[in-house]
Scaffold this motif. Structure first.
Motif, short mmCIF file in Angstrom:
data_model
loop_
_atom_site.label_atom_id
_atom_site.label_comp_id
_atom_site.label_asym_id
_atom_site.label_seq_id
_atom_site.Cartn_x
_atom_site.Cartn_y
_atom_site.Cartn_z
N PRO A 168 -44.45 45.13 -64.56
CA PRO A 168 -45.34 45.36 -63.42
C PRO A 168 -46.59 46.13 -63.86
O PRO A 168 -46.47 46.98 -64.74
CB PRO A 168 -44.49 46.21 -62.48
CG PRO A 168 -43.06 45.91 -62.88
CD PRO A 168 -43.10 45.68 -64.36
N PRO A 169 -47.74 45.88 -63.29
CA PRO A 169 -47.95 44.87 -62.25
C PRO A 169 -48.06 43.45 -62.82
O PRO A 169 -48.82 43.22 -63.75
CB PRO A 169 -49.30 45.31 -61.64
CG PRO A 169 -50.00 46.04 -62.73
CD PRO A 169 -48.96 46.66 -63.60
N PHE A 170 -47.30 42.54 -62.22
CA PHE A 170 -47.44 41.13 -62.56
C PHE A 170 -47.07 40.30 -61.34
O PHE A 170 -46.43 40.79 -60.41
CB PHE A 170 -46.57 40.74 -63.77
CG PHE A 170 -45.11 40.55 -63.42
CD1 PHE A 170 -44.26 41.63 -63.34
CD2 PHE A 170 -44.61 39.28 -63.17
CE1 PHE A 170 -42.92 41.47 -63.00
CE2 PHE A 170 -43.27 39.10 -62.84
CZ PHE A 170 -42.41 40.20 -62.75
N PRO A 205 -45.48 48.94 -59.52
CA PRO A 205 -44.78 50.22 -59.40
C PRO A 205 -45.02 50.75 -57.98
O PRO A 205 -46.16 50.67 -57.48
CB PRO A 205 -45.48 51.12 -60.43
CG PRO A 205 -46.13 50.17 -61.39
CD PRO A 205 -46.50 48.96 -60.58
N PRO A 206 -43.97 51.29 -57.30
CA PRO A 206 -44.12 51.69 -55.90
C PRO A 206 -45.32 52.60 -55.62
O PRO A 206 -46.00 52.44 -54.61
CB PRO A 206 -42.80 52.40 -55.60
CG PRO A 206 -41.81 51.74 -56.52
CD PRO A 206 -42.57 51.40 -57.77
N GLU A 288 -34.45 44.50 -60.93
CA GLU A 288 -35.23 45.72 -61.12
C GLU A 288 -35.95 45.65 -62.44
O GLU A 288 -35.69 44.76 -63.26
CB GLU A 288 -34.31 46.95 -61.08
CG GLU A 288 -33.24 46.89 -62.16
CD GLU A 288 -32.35 48.11 -62.21
OE1 GLU A 288 -32.43 48.96 -61.31
OE2 GLU A 288 -31.58 48.21 -63.17
N PHE A 289 -36.87 46.59 -62.62
CA PHE A 289 -37.59 46.63 -63.88
C PHE A 289 -37.05 47.78 -64.72
O PHE A 289 -36.90 48.89 -64.22
CB PHE A 289 -39.10 46.82 -63.63
CG PHE A 289 -39.86 47.07 -64.90
CD1 PHE A 289 -40.04 46.07 -65.83
CD2 PHE A 289 -40.37 48.34 -65.17
CE1 PHE A 289 -40.71 46.30 -67.02
CE2 PHE A 289 -41.05 48.58 -66.36
CZ PHE A 289 -41.22 47.56 -67.27
N VAL A 290 -36.74 47.49 -65.98
CA VAL A 290 -36.28 48.54 -66.88
C VAL A 290 -37.31 48.66 -68.01
O VAL A 290 -37.53 47.69 -68.75
CB VAL A 290 -34.88 48.22 -67.47
CG1 VAL A 290 -34.40 49.39 -68.33
CG2 VAL A 290 -33.90 47.91 -66.36
N ARG A 296 -36.18 52.99 -64.85
CA ARG A 296 -35.88 51.79 -64.07
C ARG A 296 -36.27 52.00 -62.61
O ARG A 296 -36.17 53.09 -62.08
CB ARG A 296 -34.40 51.42 -64.20
CG ARG A 296 -33.42 52.52 -63.91
CD ARG A 296 -31.98 52.00 -63.96
NE ARG A 296 -31.58 51.57 -65.30
CZ ARG A 296 -30.81 50.52 -65.54
NH1 ARG A 296 -30.37 49.77 -64.54
NH2 ARG A 296 -30.45 50.23 -66.78
N TYR A 297 -36.78 50.95 -62.02
CA TYR A 297 -37.12 51.01 -60.60
C TYR A 297 -37.19 49.61 -60.02
O TYR A 297 -37.30 48.62 -60.76
CB TYR A 297 -38.44 51.75 -60.37
CG TYR A 297 -39.66 51.11 -61.00
CD1 TYR A 297 -40.38 50.12 -60.32
CD2 TYR A 297 -40.11 51.49 -62.25
CE1 TYR A 297 -41.51 49.54 -60.88
CE2 TYR A 297 -41.24 50.91 -62.84
CZ TYR A 297 -41.93 49.94 -62.15
OH TYR A 297 -43.04 49.36 -62.70
N THR A 298 -37.10 49.51 -58.70
CA THR A 298 -37.29 48.24 -58.01
C THR A 298 -38.76 48.16 -57.62
O THR A 298 -39.24 49.00 -56.86
CB THR A 298 -36.41 48.18 -56.74
OG1 THR A 298 -35.07 48.45 -57.14
CG2 THR A 298 -36.51 46.82 -56.08
#
Ligand code: ATP
Length: 444
Positions: A168-170, A205-206, A288-290, A296-298
């Motif tokens: 992210p961002p993608f 990313p949030p 999720e992204f690691v 790691r986050y959603t």
């Protein structure tokens, strides 16, 4: 709107579907020029979304997905519109759109406005088309035609993350058919039950969601302006809190001033982590992204969601023009050259003149290798120009007497009607350059 519908039909852009059987309410078939123009719109969207960027990849997911996708996404329980029936005229209306609807017996009145109107209580009606997969007809074979392309993107999140090696961002972009059993379809291509969507899900990313949400509103607005829509006919309308869909943290519509009034052309939503979280919970696969450092986050999702049918309608409305030239009425579609179905017409002035025909055919064969061009030797030159004006062809090259003497042709500009002469050998290069030039509508 009537003029657009009639031009579309007359010139073979769009026909009512299954017309020889009396049609099917609000279903349309695209004819030759409609196909070409809509394909141009889709290609220009992909160009802006994928070709001109490093961070977005393309996807084409299936129309019929595992039905659990639609349970997880909330569509099975929540993708509904409130429906009311009129016991008198037997018509059905969307309870939240009675203001815009007309009574079946007295069209000048709204449903419920006359003493005869007898409306039922509103009940929720699910807009998904149900179907059966395979030969066994029981509830285990129930499936749905997708009502949006977005979910096909979310369920492929992991594939793209791993195989396209993105972080992210993608984004993931998809164009394809969607189906909604709309209670009140209508207004030509604006609302049909089968339509195409152009959707892009942008994973961020949030903490950056707000910034990307603003960014995509600006980008999408600029795309419509780039392809010719007048800014005076466009506006951005943020949704009120009580209007937001169940998944959305924020949403704005890019609206166009259609003949039916300001209406959504495209919606941009901040969907938060709703979809990836739902599919993680329901499928058991972690979406999720690691990061390399183990973080790691959603991701949150920003979604610009538009449709080529509605976009084509807006572009036709914006382009339609009538004027009087030399005491004759002229109808012209002032489409952006990139959207116009045919880029140039090649016309021999006198169709019976073999030399003119030969030169014109030669030019046509040369140009068609690169561009969608049309050769026309049928009828009076004035009629041929008018035909091209009505389908929005930006340029016409005419082969005439002088061509036979000095190998030059006339080029006629659709918008200004200006004519200039060009050497035959330069036409290909000239057209390539002319189609690259920025274009603005001469319409006020
Ligand atoms: P509306 O409020 O007009 O029903 P929506 O908010 O439900 O639209 P979205 O779910 O945001 O629409 O869909 C994204 C885009 O898909 C719309 O902006 C539009 O371009 C297109 N679209 C949606 N429904 C239809 C339809 N029934 N016919 C044609 N295009 C549609």
């Amino acid at each position: 709107m009537d003029k657009i519908v009639s031009l579309s039909r007359r010139r073979g852009f769009v026909f009512p579907s299954s017309e020889i059987y009396g049609g099917l309410g609000s279903a349309y078939d695209y004819g030759h020029y409609g196909v070409l123009a809509k394909n141009n719109i889709k290609a220009l969207w992909l160009q802006a979304m994928v070709q001109e960027r490093d961070d977005i990849v393309a996807l084409d997911s299936a129309i019929i997905l595992n039905p659990r996708v639609w349970e997880a996404s909330g569509h099975v329980t929540g993708f509904t519109d409130p429906l009311v029936d009129c016991r008198t005229c037997k018509l059905r209306f969307r309870a939240d759109q009675l203001e815009q609807a007309s009574c079946g017996r007295k069209p000048s009145k709204r449903p419920g406005e006359t003493p005869d109107c007898d409306l039922t209580e509103a009940r929720q009606f699910n807009l998904m088309f149900k179907t059966q997969v395979g030969a066994v007809e029981d509830s285990s074979s129930d499936a749905y035609l997708r009502p949006e392309t977005a979910q096909g993107i979310f369920v492929n999140f992991k594939n793209v993350l791993q195989l396209a090696r993105r972080k992210p961002p993608f984004g993931i972009a998809q164009i394809g058919k969607s189906f909604r059993n709309e209670i009140t379809p209508g207004n030509f291509l604006f609302r049909t039950r089968e339509f195409e969507q152009m959707e892009m899900e942008y994973f961020v990313p949030p903490a950056e969601a707000e910034e990307w949400y603003r960014y995509w509103i600006d980008q999408r607005y600029a795309w419509y302006v780039r392809y010719g829509l007048r800014e005076s006919m466009l506006r951005i309308r943020p949704h009120e809190a009580d209007e937001l869909a169940h998944y959305a943290r924020a949403a704005s519509d890019i609206e166009y001033l259609f003949p039916i009034g300001w209406s959504e052309l495209e919606g941009i939503a901040d969907r938060g982590d709703f979809d990836l979280t739902q599919h993680t919970q329901q499928s058991g696969t972690k979406l999720e992204f690691v990061g390399e450092g183990g973080e790691r986050y959603t991701p949150y999702v920003i979604e610009p969601a538009g449709g080529p049918d509605r976009t084509l309608l807006a572009m036709l409305v914006d382009a339609y023009d009538e004027e009087v030239v030399a005491e004759r009425d002229r109808i012209v579609l002032r489409l952006h050259p990139a959207v116009a179905p045919v880029k140039a017409a090649i016309l021999p002035l006198i169709p019976r003149n073999g030399d003119m025909v030969e030169k014109a055919r030669g030019l046509f064969e040369e140009l068609r290798k690169r561009h969608m061009v049309e050769y026309d030797d049928g009828g009076q030159i004035g009629r041929r120009y008018r035909r091209q004006d009505e389908i929005g062809t930006p340029f016409a090259f005419t082969v005439d007497d002088q061509t036979l003497e000095d190998d030059t042709v006339t080029v006629r500009d659709r918008d200004s009607l200006a004519q200039e002469r060009l050497p035959l050998g330069r036409v290909r290069e000239w057209l390539g350059e002319a189609l690259e030039r920025p274009w603005r509508t001469p319409k006020a």
